[in-house]
Design an enzyme around this catalytic site. Sequence first.
Site, short mmCIF file in Angstrom:
data_model
loop_
_atom_site.label_atom_id
_atom_site.label_comp_id
_atom_site.label_asym_id
_atom_site.label_seq_id
_atom_site.Cartn_x
_atom_site.Cartn_y
_atom_site.Cartn_z
N SER A 10 0.85 -1.20 0.00
CA SER A 10 0.00 0.00 0.00
C SER A 10 0.88 1.25 0.00
CB SER A 10 -0.93 -0.04 1.22
OG SER A 10 -1.94 0.93 1.09
N ASN A 11 0.31 2.40 0.31
CA ASN A 11 1.09 3.64 0.35
C ASN A 11 0.54 4.55 1.44
OD1 ASN A 11 -1.00 5.47 -0.86
ND2 ASN A 11 -0.79 3.98 -2.51
#
Length: 215
Positions: free
Chosen positions: A21-22
Amino acid sequence: MTFLITAGPTREPIDPVRYISNRSSGKMGYAIAEAALDAGHDVILISGPVNLTPPRSTNFISVSNSDEMFDAVHQHADSSDISVLCAAVADHKPAQVSPVKIKKRAGEFSLELVPTRDILQSLGWRQDRKFLLVGFAAETDHLEANAWQKLRKKNCDIIVANDVRVGMESDENELLILFRDGETKRISRAPKNFLARELVKIFLNSQQKSLTKKM
Ligand code: C5P
């Protein structure tokens, strides 16, 4: 008017407990949703996992990975007059998702990644698109050049660009707005809810202009 807004990150699963993810907080997309609602518009908010409460009275669709976001956007985009794709969709996902938790093992371990589908680009090149299409560009370098490149490649009407060192996980941002006809606008550093109100006005104005042109 009806706004479709995507917000937040996506989570690309590796196995049942791990994902890629980020750091996107979703704050900019949620602020645009609030601002559009406050101005009396309808909002379809398609959100990845974030720590924010969705504004009341949106049509809220919660998704986790990029494929779910792609499907939800394609299902609802034609109901919108303005689609604002603000989500930080992962560019890559694991080639395979393990159905069981991958066990710890000694030594190196590599993961094969494949590109995700680009949602903005897939809408941009649709021949029958009637809604105004807005993309976002978060960059660390060559902000303006990269944003122009993105606008052309993804064939959208507007790109809102920001430097991630200013906007990421923050309550403030500074924006450079690029329009398909070559025009640019800058909005200097301000709280995201102020910027969101300005953006909603700018999007409505562009939508109005494109309608007048088509008549
Ligand atoms: O190419 P990049 O990911 O930097 O482009 C950012 C813009 O493209 C954002 O508007 C983002 O929401 C959109 N995007 C998308 N689907 C992807 C990747 C990015 O809609 N798979």
